[in-house]
Design an enzyme around this catalytic site. Structure first.
Site, PDB file in Angstrom:
ATOM      1  N   ASP A 116      88.711   3.663  29.205  1.00 53.78           N
ATOM      2  CA  ASP A 116      88.034   4.682  28.402  1.00 53.78           C
ATOM      3  C   ASP A 116      87.727   5.866  29.328  1.00 53.78           C
ATOM      4  O   ASP A 116      86.627   6.008  29.842  1.00 53.78           O
ATOM      5  CB  ASP A 116      86.745   4.074  27.814  1.00 53.78           C
TER       6      ASP A 116
ATOM      7  N   ASP B 270      84.034   1.916  20.283  1.00 56.42           N
ATOM      8  CA  ASP B 270      83.762   1.536  21.660  1.00 56.42           C
ATOM      9  C   ASP B 270      82.303   1.109  21.810  1.00 56.42           C
ATOM     10  O   ASP B 270      81.393   1.870  21.490  1.00 56.42           O
ATOM     11  CB  ASP B 270      84.072   2.719  22.585  1.00 56.42           C
TER      12      ASP B 270
ATOM     13  N   ARG C 287      82.490  13.220  32.541  1.00 58.85           N
ATOM     14  CA  ARG C 287      81.028  13.072  32.575  1.00 58.85           C
ATOM     15  C   ARG C 287      80.281  14.374  32.367  1.00 58.85           C
ATOM     16  O   ARG C 287      79.173  14.379  31.828  1.00 58.85           O
ATOM     17  CB  ARG C 287      80.607  12.447  33.900  1.00 58.85           C
TER      18      ARG C 287
ATOM     19  N   LYS D 231      85.200  12.054  25.633  1.00 57.21           N
ATOM     20  CA  LYS D 231      85.910  10.775  25.551  1.00 57.21           C
ATOM     21  C   LYS D 231      87.247  10.889  24.809  1.00 57.21           C
ATOM     22  O   LYS D 231      88.174  10.132  25.083  1.00 57.21           O
ATOM     23  CB  LYS D 231      85.056   9.756  24.776  1.00 57.21           C
TER      24      LYS D 231
ATOM     25  N   GLU E 216      86.573   4.137  32.725  1.00 54.07           N
ATOM     26  CA  GLU E 216      85.699   2.994  32.445  1.00 54.07           C
ATOM     27  C   GLU E 216      86.606   1.802  32.205  1.00 54.07           C
ATOM     28  O   GLU E 216      87.515   1.873  31.370  1.00 54.07           O
ATOM     29  CB  GLU E 216      84.831   3.246  31.202  1.00 54.07           C
TER      30      GLU E 216
ATOM     31  N   GLU F 179      78.949   5.025  38.286  1.00 54.58           N
ATOM     32  CA  GLU F 179      78.069   4.037  38.911  1.00 54.58           C
ATOM     33  C   GLU F 179      78.340   3.913  40.405  1.00 54.58           C
ATOM     34  O   GLU F 179      77.419   3.880  41.214  1.00 54.58           O
ATOM     35  CB  GLU F 179      78.270   2.665  38.257  1.00 54.58           C
TER      36      GLU F 179
ATOM     37  N   HIS G 208      75.974  -2.297  33.239  1.00 54.02           N
ATOM     38  CA  HIS G 208      76.465  -0.925  33.116  1.00 54.02           C
ATOM     39  C   HIS G 208      75.396  -0.036  32.466  1.00 54.02           C
ATOM     40  O   HIS G 208      75.090   1.048  32.967  1.00 54.02           O
ATOM     41  CB  HIS G 208      77.756  -0.896  32.290  1.00 54.02           C
TER      42      HIS G 208
ATOM     43  N   GLU H  16      87.399  -1.617  30.569  1.00 56.55           N
ATOM     44  CA  GLU H  16      86.878  -2.306  29.399  1.00 56.55           C
ATOM     45  C   GLU H  16      87.884  -3.347  28.915  1.00 56.55           C
ATOM     46  O   GLU H  16      89.046  -3.341  29.307  1.00 56.55           O
ATOM     47  CB  GLU H  16      86.614  -1.302  28.266  1.00 56.55           C
TER      48      GLU H  16
ATOM     49  N   THR I   4      92.559   7.548  25.750  1.00 57.23           N
ATOM     50  CA  THR I   4      92.148   6.179  26.052  1.00 57.23           C
ATOM     51  C   THR I   4      93.431   5.408  26.306  1.00 57.23           C
ATOM     52  O   THR I   4      94.352   5.472  25.495  1.00 57.23           O
ATOM     53  CB  THR I   4      91.398   5.550  24.852  1.00 57.23           C
TER      54      THR I   4
ATOM     55  N   GLN J 142      80.555  15.197  28.677  1.00 56.01           N
ATOM     56  CA  GLN J 142      79.745  14.189  27.978  1.00 56.01           C
ATOM     57  C   GLN J 142      78.243  14.491  28.101  1.00 56.01           C
ATOM     58  O   GLN J 142      77.500  14.439  27.117  1.00 56.01           O
ATOM     59  CB  GLN J 142      80.057  12.812  28.581  1.00 56.01           C
TER      60      GLN J 142
HETATM   61 MN    MN Z   1      83.335   3.268  27.132  1.00 57.81          MN
END
Ligand code: MN
Length: 439
Positions: free
Chosen positions: A245, A139, A249, A265, A211, A386, A146, A213, A269, A252
């Protein structure tokens, strides 16, 4: 970049599958994405299909009916496989040859009378599976918007780390937990430590995020020790899909230093089931992101005039959310963001070249993902981290509910499409997933 336009892209083509001619379909005859499916409720092996309107053209059945007999034997064999790996391994001449033949077969020109509809499976009656046996998953982090947005939340003084503009950053993800669209995922548990706590605790993630992607599947790949060069990089890409993804948080934030993402993560996915080939995307190629004045130029191995001129893809991605309450009340999913893949700081070719520059081999069916697709404007940020400014700004849903991160039973829906004046719109289908409570 490596494909020119031919008659399969002609916007005047119509299919005898009527739903493929509807204006807003993701799967017109100009698209022809590959996937793997099984008829729902039947105990049978998976097989390869091509999406056309609201149907799936069954390639194994096409082979049995002799409709592909003029194609090379190894290509016919690949069409009978339980996943796309053998087709991917043949290289893009194979998918291109197949595309030309399938376009002919699906074309509305009178010939279809002999074909019959038993070659088609209604998509609603099919279970869409992972397109390939994915050996490795990497990834990237290719959107500078971002990276800057996230960087600002954690390091306001210097949001971008010094390496960002010199190389496409990535981490090695977990292939075993990649699931097809429609698979529910349990909220992960893990270790978190709030800044106020002296010791970490263990429990369900409180800051669960997505996320948006774009994923790309490796076709022919490279031998160990033989890097891929920039102007041939796209010969190694079979096609694209959408990727969620999912990211915890809190897990992480506590675990990621010094070796990068891990359990925050690897719990799941989600990918969209249809792989749109690079050839289908040929009409939508555009220049690579133009770096602002003062940014360093990429080093030679990551740079070419072809890449600058045509390395981008004009692909729009959207993220929508539907809460349990919205589902119960029949309220349509709520749009959270819309962004353009054209805005990525690094191209697919640059990511691929960098991945292999040390000699690392990429194999057919490997999945690489772009990193969160975020743009510069409000409304184009591809993660809740975000949008909610790390949880400080709540989003209001049509029911009056609010979100900073995902709640149990929320469904995240990703869509993607390419549009250009004078060409037929090509869509990616959907990448969906519902979050179940932690056990
Ligand atoms: Mn990602």
């Amino acid at each position: 970049m490596s494909h020119s336009l031919d008659r399969t892209h002609d916007p005047s083509l119509r299919s005898w599958v009527e739903t493929a001619n509807q204006k807003d379909t993701d799967f017109p005859i100009q698209n022809l994405p590959f996937g793997v499916f099984r008829e729902r409720g039947k105990a049978e092996n998976s097989r390869i299909g091509v999406a056309i309107g609201d149907r799936i053209l069954d390639l194994k059945f096409c082979c049995q009916e002799g409709l592909l007999q003029e194609l090379p034997t190894r290509l016919q064999e690949a069409c009978k496989a339980p996943n796309l790996n053998p087709l991917m391994a043949l290289g893009n001449w194979a998918s291109s040859t197949l595309r030309a033949r399938l376009s002919e077969l699906l074309l509305s020109n009178g010939q279809q009378k002999t074909l019959g509809t038993n070659l088609l499976v209604p998509m609603v009656e099919a279970e869409l599976l992972l397109p390939a046996d994915i050996g490795d998953y990497t990834d990237f982090y290719a959107s500078i918007f971002h990276a800057t947005n996230v960087g600002k939340l954690f390091r306001p003084a210097r949001p971008l780390l010094p390496n960002y503009k010199h190389l496409p950053i990535a981490y090695h993800g977990r292939a075993s937990s990649i699931v097809p669209s429609g698979t529910s995922l349990k909220r992960p548990k893990g270790q978190r430590k709030d800044s106020g706590d002296s010791i970490p605790n263990f429990g369900p993630s409180q800051l669960l995020d997505y996320e948006v992607e774009v994923g790309f599947f490796i076709g022919v790949g490279n031998q160990l020790g033989q890097p891929i060069v920039i102007d041939r990089a796209e010969e190694s890409i079979f096609g694209l899909c959408l990727v969620n993804d999912w990211s915890a948080r809190d897990i992480q934030a506590w675990e990621y230093q010094p070796l990068g993402p891990f359990l925050g993560k690897s719990f799941g996915t989600t990918i969209s089931p249809w792989v749109v080939t690079m050839e289908a995307l040929a009409p939508f190629r555009c220049s690579a992101f133009s770096r602002p004045e003062g940014d360093p130029l990429p080093l030679d191995y990551l740079s070419s005039s072809l890449n600058s001129k045509l390395g981008g893809i004009n692909l729009t991605v959207e993220v929508l959310l539907q809460s349990a309450q919205m589902r119960e009340q029949g309220i349509e999913p709520f749009l959270l963001s819309r962004a353009s893949f054209q805005e990525m700081y690094w191209t697919l070719a640059q990511m691929l070249v960098h991945h292999s520059c040390n000699g690392c081999n990429l194999r057919p069916g490997d999945l690489l993902a772009s990193g969160t697709v975020s743009g510069a404007e409000e409304g184009s940020q591809g993660s809740l981290l975000e949008i909610s400014q790390r949880g400080s700004k709540a989003i209001k849903l049509p029911t009056g509910e609010t979100r900073t991160f995902l709640a149990d039973a929320d469904e995240v829906i990703i869509r993607g499409y390419c549009e250009r004046e004078g060409f037929t719109r090509v869509g990616f289908g959907e990448c969906r997933g519902i979050i179940l409570p932690a056990r």
